[in-house]
Enzyme design. Structure first.
Site, PDB file in Angstrom:
ATOM      1  N   HIS A  61      -7.190   3.796  -6.258  1.00 49.84           N
ATOM      2  CA  HIS A  61      -7.781   3.775  -4.912  1.00 49.84           C
ATOM      3  C   HIS A  61      -8.512   5.061  -4.551  1.00 49.84           C
ATOM      4  O   HIS A  61      -9.393   5.055  -3.681  1.00 49.84           O
ATOM      5  CB  HIS A  61      -6.693   3.532  -3.865  1.00 49.84           C
ATOM      6  CG  HIS A  61      -6.017   2.214  -4.009  1.00 49.84           C
ATOM      7  ND1 HIS A  61      -6.543   1.045  -3.532  1.00 49.84           N
ATOM      8  CD2 HIS A  61      -4.840   1.868  -4.604  1.00 49.84           C
ATOM      9  CE1 HIS A  61      -5.719   0.038  -3.803  1.00 49.84           C
ATOM     10  NE2 HIS A  61      -4.692   0.516  -4.465  1.00 49.84           N
ATOM     11  N   ALA A 139       1.760  -1.323   1.120  1.00 48.75           N
ATOM     12  CA  ALA A 139       0.945  -0.488   2.013  1.00 48.75           C
ATOM     13  C   ALA A 139      -0.360  -1.195   2.375  1.00 48.75           C
ATOM     14  O   ALA A 139      -1.395  -0.567   2.567  1.00 48.75           O
ATOM     15  CB  ALA A 139       0.656   0.852   1.349  1.00 48.75           C
ATOM     16  N   ASN A 218       6.854  -4.181  -8.427  1.00 49.07           N
ATOM     17  CA  ASN A 218       6.555  -3.725  -7.076  1.00 49.07           C
ATOM     18  C   ASN A 218       5.726  -4.769  -6.332  1.00 49.07           C
ATOM     19  O   ASN A 218       4.735  -5.272  -6.851  1.00 49.07           O
ATOM     20  CB  ASN A 218       5.804  -2.394  -7.108  1.00 49.07           C
ATOM     21  CG  ASN A 218       6.590  -1.310  -7.819  1.00 49.07           C
ATOM     22  OD1 ASN A 218       6.197  -0.825  -8.871  1.00 49.07           O
ATOM     23  ND2 ASN A 218       7.716  -0.921  -7.255  1.00 49.07           N
ATOM     24  N   ARG A 226      18.638 -17.670 -11.546  1.00 49.49           N
ATOM     25  CA  ARG A 226      18.340 -19.061 -11.170  1.00 49.49           C
ATOM     26  C   ARG A 226      16.913 -19.230 -10.646  1.00 49.49           C
ATOM     27  O   ARG A 226      16.451 -20.353 -10.466  1.00 49.49           O
ATOM     28  CB  ARG A 226      19.348 -19.557 -10.127  1.00 49.49           C
ATOM     29  CG  ARG A 226      20.716 -19.893 -10.728  1.00 49.49           C
ATOM     30  CD  ARG A 226      21.604 -20.608  -9.732  1.00 49.49           C
ATOM     31  NE  ARG A 226      22.015 -19.736  -8.636  1.00 49.49           N
ATOM     32  CZ  ARG A 226      23.105 -18.953  -8.681  1.00 49.49           C
ATOM     33  NH1 ARG A 226      23.871 -18.945  -9.769  1.00 49.49           N
ATOM     34  NH2 ARG A 226      23.424 -18.196  -7.654  1.00 49.49           N
ATOM     35  N   ASP A 273      -2.507   3.270  -9.673  1.00 51.75           N
ATOM     36  CA  ASP A 273      -2.453   2.922  -8.242  1.00 51.75           C
ATOM     37  C   ASP A 273      -2.574   4.203  -7.414  1.00 51.75           C
ATOM     38  O   ASP A 273      -2.020   4.320  -6.323  1.00 51.75           O
ATOM     39  CB  ASP A 273      -1.155   2.177  -7.908  1.00 51.75           C
ATOM     40  CG  ASP A 273      -1.221   1.420  -6.594  1.00 51.75           C
ATOM     41  OD1 ASP A 273      -2.318   1.315  -6.005  1.00 51.75           O
ATOM     42  OD2 ASP A 273      -0.168   0.942  -6.128  1.00 51.75           O
ATOM     43  N   LEU A 306       6.848   3.101  -0.628  1.00 50.72           N
ATOM     44  CA  LEU A 306       5.851   3.738  -1.473  1.00 50.72           C
ATOM     45  C   LEU A 306       4.459   3.277  -1.066  1.00 50.72           C
ATOM     46  O   LEU A 306       4.248   2.109  -0.717  1.00 50.72           O
ATOM     47  CB  LEU A 306       6.109   3.395  -2.940  1.00 50.72           C
ATOM     48  CG  LEU A 306       7.325   4.080  -3.572  1.00 50.72           C
ATOM     49  CD1 LEU A 306       7.680   3.421  -4.903  1.00 50.72           C
ATOM     50  CD2 LEU A 306       7.071   5.567  -3.783  1.00 50.72           C
ATOM     51  N   GLY A 308       1.067   3.535  -2.833  1.00 49.67           N
ATOM     52  CA  GLY A 308       0.324   3.969  -4.000  1.00 49.67           C
ATOM     53  C   GLY A 308       1.066   5.099  -4.695  1.00 49.67           C
ATOM     54  O   GLY A 308       2.280   5.251  -4.551  1.00 49.67           O
TER      55      GLY A 308
END
Length: 392
Positions: A61, A139, A218, A226, A273, A306, A308
């Site tokens: 980013h 985020a 994440n 299951r 990220d 979190l 990034g």
């Protein structure tokens, strides 16, 4: 005069070789030789070092206090230049969930200017959102979440000059399956992310053409005995790639190892990220519309979630090796060839092969970055490692 790079080890398309000489011809990779084929050659001497393909970051980013969502050409240029210090020679500028108008403006800016950058090469745009689910929002701004829209993708393609390379969505959203089929037919790689999908829904999405699981573990439904969920799908479904963030904060090394063993290291993609605080001191920053605090090596929202990372891809490679979950060859592959393959650009970058742009990195045996080359020209050199060019 012919030009070659000498080093102890080369991570080539067909395996590891060396010591030897790699030919650089008009900015492209030539052949590899065990012995120098001519006495009248210019040799770049990296004795004791390793040569690897330039790294490919398909999910990033920002960097050096700039964010793609700032819609700033100067910032895009700074990100491109800064990534050379991370060993990255190709990348996908990555957006966040935002208003349709801002996304239109951002993809137009990148699509119009990507050839102007002087550092790491821009290979396309990754749209992370806005087709996500609130339960695993991460985020991302839920105000802009919506169902997948073919019309929106057509708009982004028009504004970006058909430069959208990858788009992420939650497959449980209405219209997702039809969208996936359309996007894949339009040569856009579809990734699954920020989703509470069941294993069955994720499997359906893959059968429609989705082929990447974004930052595995994440922002997705977890593995249960299951209900295998998105994580189970990322581990076991055939012919897909699974991203992983190896910063030690997003995923425990043992969990990363489990994914690599299950998925296979040739289908595991290291990404960063990284947000704008990458390459910057700890402190307060922004990720899109959200304030973020960077402390103790992690970027977090005010909620503690979190936001990034500040990971550099060269460090992800070193981490995987230091954690004992990958060999140097495997780690380098997961940060170069695998990312390129995951978005279909392995015909132009991500490996050292004859005819490819001579984009490569120089490493110590401890995987510290010494230098980064673009088109056969040294564009970054670490201060602690002053290499030299000369005739051997």
């Amino acid at each position: 005069m012919e030009r070659f790079v000498f080093a102890d080890r080369f991570f080539l398309e067909d395996g590891v070789s060396g010591p030897g000489y790699l030919e650089i011809k008009e900015g492209k990779f030539g052949s590899f030789f065990v012995t120098l084929p001519t006495e009248s050659a210019d040799v770049i001497d990296y004795a004791g070092k390793w040569i690897a393909p330039g790294l490919v970051d398909t999910h990033i980013h920002g960097f050096k206090n700039h964010d793609i969502m700032n819609n700033d050409l100067e910032g895009l240029m700074e990100i491109s230049e800064g990534l050379l210090s991370c060993g990255v020679t190709s990348f996908l500028p990555t957006t966040l969930t935002s208003s349709p108008d801002l996304l239109n403006e951002v993809v137009a800016m990148v699509g119009e200017n990507y050839t102007k950058v002087k550092g790491a090469k821009i290979k396309g745009i990754f749209l992370e959102g806005p087709f996500f689910t609130e339960k695993h929002k991460g985020a991302q701004n839920t105000k802009y979440f919506c169902d997948p829209s073919i019309e929106m993708l057509e708009s982004w393609q028009k504004y970006s000059n058909h430069f959208i390379k990858k788009i992420a969505l939650a497959p449980e959203r209405k219209g997702a399956m039809e969208f996936i089929e359309y996007a894949v037919n339009d040569q856009v790689t579809v990734a699954l992310a920020h989703s509470d999908a069941t294993y069955a829904v994720a499997k359906d999405a893959v059968e429609k053409g989705a082929s990447i699981f974004v930052h595995t573990f994440n922002g997705m439904s977890g593995l249960h005995h299951r209900e295998p969920g998105m994580v189970g799908a990322a581990m076991i479904l055939p012919d897909v790639f699974a991203e992983i963030i190896c910063d030690g904060h997003h995923v425990h090394p043992a969990a990363a190892n489990i994914l690599m063993d299950a998925r296979g290291r040739k289908e595991t993609v290291m990404v960063t990220d990284c947000m704008m605080a990458g390459g910057m001191p700890e402190g307060r920053y922004q990720l899109g519309e959200f304030p973020v605090e960077v402390k103790n090596g992690a970027a977090r929202l005010e909620t503690g979630s979190l936001a990034g990372s500040i990971l550099q891809l060269k460090q992800a490679v070193k981490n995987a090796v230091d954690w004992g979950i990958a060999t140097p060859e495997e780690a380098i592959y997961m940060a170069s060839t695998a990312p390129a393959k995951s978005i279909g650009i392995d015909g132009e970058c991500g490996m050292i092969a004859t005819g490819y742009d001579a984009d490569f990195i120089v490493l110590t045996p401890e995987l510290e970055l010494t230098a980064t080359y673009l088109d056969g020209v040294c564009r970054f050199q670490a201060e602690n490692f002053m290499g030299k060019e000369g005739v051997r």
